[in-house]
Design a protein around this motif. Structure first.
Motif, mmCIF file in Angstrom:
data_model
loop_
_atom_site.group_PDB
_atom_site.id
_atom_site.type_symbol
_atom_site.label_atom_id
_atom_site.label_comp_id
_atom_site.label_asym_id
_atom_site.label_seq_id
_atom_site.Cartn_x
_atom_site.Cartn_y
_atom_site.Cartn_z
ATOM 1 N N GLU A 176 0.826 -1.213 0.000
ATOM 2 C CA GLU A 176 0.000 0.000 0.000
ATOM 3 C C GLU A 176 0.852 1.252 0.000
ATOM 4 O O GLU A 176 0.595 2.200 -0.753
ATOM 5 N N LEU A 200 -5.267 -6.924 4.165
ATOM 6 C CA LEU A 200 -5.240 -5.519 3.738
ATOM 7 C C LEU A 200 -6.626 -4.957 3.420
ATOM 8 O O LEU A 200 -6.900 -3.789 3.731
ATOM 9 N N TYR A 205 -7.731 -1.237 2.076
ATOM 10 C CA TYR A 205 -6.760 -1.222 0.982
ATOM 11 C C TYR A 205 -7.074 -2.327 -0.018
ATOM 12 O O TYR A 205 -7.590 -3.392 0.345
#
Length: 456
Positions: A176, A200, A205
């Protein structure tokens, strides 16, 4: 390259990989979004880079030819966290050394470094946003999952440090914070990649693609490792050392599975020769009985090796010549760069010389002094000046302690890890005060860290 079709780009990106997770993500970026795939490869700056690094470098060349935007992460903080392989000051020098060497390797195989982005982990991993993400991720990842994710990457010890659990979380978050679509690494990192895929999205994300190289067997069999000097050839080894190591390499006649020499030809020499060929065809030459045999595919080479058309001797000679040709420009750049040499000395300083033991002077008078408290015909009781537990029903007599303790001290001073472990086990069996035992274990742990750093 601009002339490649989207499908050709995807084929080049995934060529020679063992596994790809999220190939649909790659296809979406290249075919639907019609933009370059952003990908990163990270390396923890610990031991000396070896010739196994040609494997990921070759794939980076493929990525660039496919029009990808490539980032190389020099993971200095990861190196520091990996069971304290080296102190932070040393790791920073090693990160700089890796930058020199990785650039030199890429240039040696004809890759333009102008299109690459080099990033030091410490340049962004200490930011407020990154630290907060570590806290957020640590609140949803269990200790079991973090340990499992790093099992094949982080150095495993009997009493693991908390840093080994943070390591895989950071590698997941790097996707990220580097702003990429995909992460590239060895198949040994699959569990960390899976950790990223599973967690994530919980932080808001997106999921990334993951591309995995096979693990190339070392020259001694098993994984090629920076910590095993017999399994690898360093990128700055001399031509004579390369020849010597390849002569000793495990290369059984007519066997291709687990054959480190054939694996090196397959994943390094043939792909690199293909990169430099105008017609795009690979070319690996083996000489036998005064005749050249030219191989354009690894399949044909393996077929001839199994049939004993070529043997270990011819294969090793050809591999030595081809590898030294690759290493020559790297060695030349190092020899002509005072800055390169200086950072190498700072990154891998020679281990301190063991302390010389002082010899006791012996006066040959023949007179043996009596010990304090000794009387004629009766020896004084033996005592041990060590903070140990008092002998009890399950504890051997105190006079057994000096031998193991002295062996431990001598092993620590001389940098003998195995001998120190054996002596410490003997001390534990005899019985020692908890505070002293913790101190001795700390000394052994420090020695193990220095030993790993030196061997790598």
């Amino acid at each position: 390259m601009a002339s490649l079709t989207p499908k050709e780009k995807i084929a080049l990106i995934t060529r020679n990989l063992q596994e790809v997770l999220g190939e649909d993500i790659i296809a979406d970026v290249i075919e639907k979004q019609n933009r370059p795939l952003k990908i990163y490869w990270g390396t923890a700056t610990t031991g000396r880079p070896h010739c196994g690094y040609f494997v990921p470098m070759t794939k980076l060349a493929h990525f660039l030819r496919a029009g990808c935007e490539v980032t190389i992460l020099l993971a200095d903080l990861h190196a520091f966290l990996d069971n304290m392989k080296a102190p932070i000051e040393l790791v920073q020098h090693r990160a700089k050394y890796y930058e020199f060497l990785v650039k030199s390797v890429l240039k040696s195989i004809g890759v333009s470094i102008d299109k690459l982005r080099f990033v030091f982990g410490s340049s962004y991993q200490k930011s407020e946003a990154y630290i907060m993400d570590i806290f957020r991720l640590s609140s949803i990842v269990t200790e079991h999952d973090a340990k499992k994710a790093g099992a094949e990457v982080v150095k495993q010890v009997a009493s693991p440090l908390l840093s080994g659990l943070i390591y895989p979380l950071m590698q997941a978050l790097d996707e990220e914070h580097l702003g990429v679509d995909a992460q590239f690494g060895g198949v040994d990192q699959r569990k960390i990649f899976t950790l990223a895929v599973e967690n994530l999205p919980s932080l808001g994300y997106k999921t990334r693609a993951h591309l995995m190289n096979p693990m190339v067997p070392g020259l001694a069999g098993g994984k090629m490792s920076a910590s095993d000097p017999n399994s690898k050839i360093d990128l700055l080894d001399s031509a004579a050392d390369v020849e010597k190591k390849l002569k000793k390499a495990v290369c059984a006649p007519k066997e291709v599975e687990g054959n480190g020499v054939i694996a090196f030809v397959e994943y390094v020499l043939i792909p690199i020769s293909e990169l430099g060929a105008e017609d795009g065809k690979a070319r690996f030459v083996i000489e036998k009985d005064g005749q050249e045999i030219v191989y354009e595919t690894i399949e044909k080479l393996k077929e001839d090796y199994i049939a004993d058309t070529i043997g270990p001797k011819e294969l090793k000679v050809a591999t030595t010549l081809a590898l030294n040709k690759l290493l020559d420009p790297i060695r030349e750049e190092y020899a002509n760069s005072p800055e390169f040499k200086e950072i190498e000395k700072l990154a891998y300083p020679p281990p301190p010389a063991p302390e010389k033991k002082k010899k006791e002077k012996k006066i040959g008078t023949g007179y043996v002094a009596k010990k304090k408290g000794e009387v004629d015909g009766q020896a004084a009781p033996t005592t041990v000046d060590l903070p140990v537990a008092a002998p009890g029903p399950s504890t051997p007599a105190a006079q057994g302690l000096p031998g193991p303790y002295l062996r431990f001290t001598e092993a620590i001073q001389n940098g003998k890890v195995s001998a120190a472990r054996d002596a410490l086990k003997a001390i534990e069996r005899i019985g020692v005060a908890p505070a002293k035992l913790r101190e001795l274990k700390g000394q052994l742990s420090d020695l193990e860290g220095i030993d790993r750093a030196g061997r790598e």
